[in-house]
Design a protein around this motif. Structure first.
Motif, PDB file in Angstrom:
ATOM      1  N   ASP A 151     -10.783 -20.140   9.796  1.00 54.99           N
ATOM      2  CA  ASP A 151      -9.845 -19.064  10.089  1.00 54.99           C
ATOM      3  C   ASP A 151      -9.182 -19.372  11.434  1.00 54.99           C
ATOM      4  N   GLY A 152      -7.865 -19.615  11.390  1.00 52.76           N
ATOM      5  CA  GLY A 152      -7.143 -19.887  12.618  1.00 52.76           C
ATOM      6  C   GLY A 152      -7.107 -21.338  13.029  1.00 52.76           C
ATOM      7  N   VAL A 153      -7.721 -22.238  12.249  1.00 57.77           N
ATOM      8  CA  VAL A 153      -7.691 -23.665  12.582  1.00 57.77           C
ATOM      9  C   VAL A 153      -6.894 -24.471  11.558  1.00 57.77           C
ATOM     10  N   ALA A 207     -13.905 -20.048  13.424  1.00 62.06           N
ATOM     11  CA  ALA A 207     -12.799 -19.097  13.537  1.00 62.06           C
ATOM     12  C   ALA A 207     -12.576 -18.749  14.998  1.00 62.06           C
ATOM     13  N   HIS A 208     -11.352 -18.312  15.305  1.00 59.59           N
ATOM     14  CA  HIS A 208     -11.014 -17.868  16.657  1.00 59.59           C
ATOM     15  C   HIS A 208     -11.450 -16.422  16.889  1.00 59.59           C
ATOM     16  N   ALA A 209     -11.360 -15.592  15.855  1.00 59.98           N
ATOM     17  CA  ALA A 209     -11.734 -14.188  15.985  1.00 59.98           C
ATOM     18  C   ALA A 209     -13.244 -14.027  15.784  1.00 59.98           C
ATOM     19  N   SER A 245     -11.049 -20.657   2.753  1.00 62.20           N
ATOM     20  CA  SER A 245      -9.883 -20.327   3.574  1.00 62.20           C
ATOM     21  C   SER A 245      -9.037 -19.285   2.847  1.00 62.20           C
ATOM     22  N   SER A 246      -8.430 -18.394   3.630  1.00 58.78           N
ATOM     23  CA  SER A 246      -7.505 -17.419   3.055  1.00 58.78           C
ATOM     24  C   SER A 246      -6.084 -17.970   2.985  1.00 58.78           C
ATOM     25  N   ILE A 263     -25.131 -16.702   7.490  1.00 59.48           N
ATOM     26  CA  ILE A 263     -23.845 -16.818   8.185  1.00 59.48           C
ATOM     27  C   ILE A 263     -24.103 -17.201   9.645  1.00 59.48           C
ATOM     28  N   ILE A 264     -23.464 -18.279  10.089  1.00 56.52           N
ATOM     29  CA  ILE A 264     -23.663 -18.769  11.455  1.00 56.52           C
ATOM     30  C   ILE A 264     -22.302 -18.889  12.132  1.00 56.52           C
ATOM     31  N   HIS A 265     -22.186 -18.264  13.306  1.00 52.86           N
ATOM     32  CA  HIS A 265     -20.965 -18.287  14.099  1.00 52.86           C
ATOM     33  C   HIS A 265     -21.199 -19.099  15.366  1.00 52.86           C
ATOM     34  N   LEU A 266     -20.140 -19.714  15.860  1.00 52.46           N
ATOM     35  CA  LEU A 266     -20.203 -20.484  17.105  1.00 52.46           C
ATOM     36  C   LEU A 266     -19.759 -19.618  18.270  1.00 52.46           C
ATOM     37  N   SER A 267     -20.363 -19.863  19.437  1.00 53.70           N
ATOM     38  CA  SER A 267     -20.000 -19.129  20.639  1.00 53.70           C
ATOM     39  C   SER A 267     -20.274 -19.997  21.857  1.00 53.70           C
TER      40      SER A 267
END
Length: 346
Positions: free
Chosen positions: A210-212, A306-308, A236-237, A280-284
């Motif tokens: 998302d956003g990339v 994703a950016h968001a 991807s959307s 679900i794993i998010h990066l930070s």
């Protein structure tokens, strides 16, 4: 003191104009308008030699045009037409003839269903996996000696191919990094995420973007990394953004082994994935996030790039490095490689 005597003037008339003059009387001086005009024209008219020289200096040179030269050659028993572009002073001939009434509709349909890809590995992988999708091919003379199998296939299936020079191939592909070959191909249709999740799987790894997707360099690097580690699907959307010629080139053929799952939106896709049992794993980059080495990965994982912030309370938020002194993290394609390497080694 003399008295000034005002002269008397006679009005012009035919009587005075044609009045007979006495012998020896001098005719009044009159202006010859025709002679005066001719004299002025001669004075304003430049000398022929000087004017010709000045004219040649001021005359703009004719712009040079590119003319297509066609010659025939024989490569491995196959008759090949070689096209090249040469500089010429001849004006380009305009094409005449009426377009078909359905031409605009056909062009619009072809643009929505077809795309050009370039790069040696990208084109060779596509020919290996789906040769029937090739519509037309262009290649340089050097490359044509290495892809005789592709030309033979196209000739047998009555599809056009052209041997051109590098300049014309640059015009065809729209890039100077064409690698000596360009293909016009049919686009792959994306699968739907809902249909994909209908089939139960014991182990699976997905990347959600998302956003990339608007950066073809990053996108091509992600797809190449996925293909390297055997990850076969991206979520991807905006799947149409994946159909980028530069992304195909950077992916080095990975686009043929990694398919897109279309979702309506990122947040709704995550809801579907949670219900299907995916971790679900998010990066930070936050220091309070868990280290990725301390997170135990399950067999069904989704890495969100994703950016968001789409994290839920039950999702994992990880940091790839707590020693990072930079204000930003890794490039998204490099980060994807780190995550996929850990999933493979789980």
């Amino acid at each position: 003191m003399t008295h000034f005597k005002q002269p008397k003037f006679q009005t012009s008339s035919s009587e005075n104009r044609f009045k007979e003059r006495a012998v020896g009387e001098r005719a009044p001086r009159q202006l010859n308008e025709k002679k005066f005009r001719d004299k002025k024209r001669d004075e304003n008219r430049p000398r022929f030699a000087e004017s010709q020289e000045r004219h040649n200096q001021r005359r703009p040179t004719r712009p040079q045009m590119l003319e297509q030269k066609i010659k025939e050659t024989n490569l491995g028993g196959v008759k090949v037409i070689v096209k090249s572009m040469e500089v010429t002073d001849k004006p380009k001939a305009k094409k005449t003839g009426a377009l078909s009434p359905r031409a605009p509709e056909k062009i619009k349909k072809n643009r929505s269903e077809e795309m050009k890809i370039f790069g040696e590995n990208a084109c060779l992988s596509l020919f290996t996996e789906r040769p029937e999708s090739i519509v037309r091919a262009w290649a340089t003379v050097e490359m044509s000696h290495r892809i005789g199998e592709i030309f033979s296939y196209l000739a047998a299936n009555k599809k056009a191919y052209h041997v051109v020079d590098r300049n014309e191939l640059e015009l065809v592909s729209g890039s100077e990094h064409h690698g000596g070959i360009c293909l016009l191909v049919k686009k792959q249709r994306p699968f739907t995420l809902a249909g994909y999740l209908d089939i139960p799987r014991k182990a699976d790894c997905l990347l959600l973007l998302d956003g990339v997707s608007n950066n073809p360099q990053n996108l091509g690097g992600i797809v190449r990394t996925c293909a390297f580690y055997g990850v076969k699907h991206l979520v991807s959307s905006e799947p149409e953004l994946l159909n980028s010629p530069n992304a195909f080139r950077v992916a080095e053929g990975g686009m043929e082994y990694v398919h897109t799952l279309q979702a309506d939106a990122t947040d709704s896709a995550l809801v579907q994935l949670r219900k299907a049992g995916y971790q679900i794993i998010h990066l930070s980059n936050e220091k309070n996030a868990r280290r990725v080495m301390n997170v135990k990965l399950q067999d069904k994982v989704v890495f969100v790039l994703a950016h968001a912030d789409f994290a839920d309370k039950n999702d994992e938020v990880v940091n790839l490095s707590l020693a990072n002194p930079l204000k930003s993290g890794l490039n998204v394609a490099v980060a994807a490689g780190v995550l996929l390497a850990k999933w493979v080694a789980r």
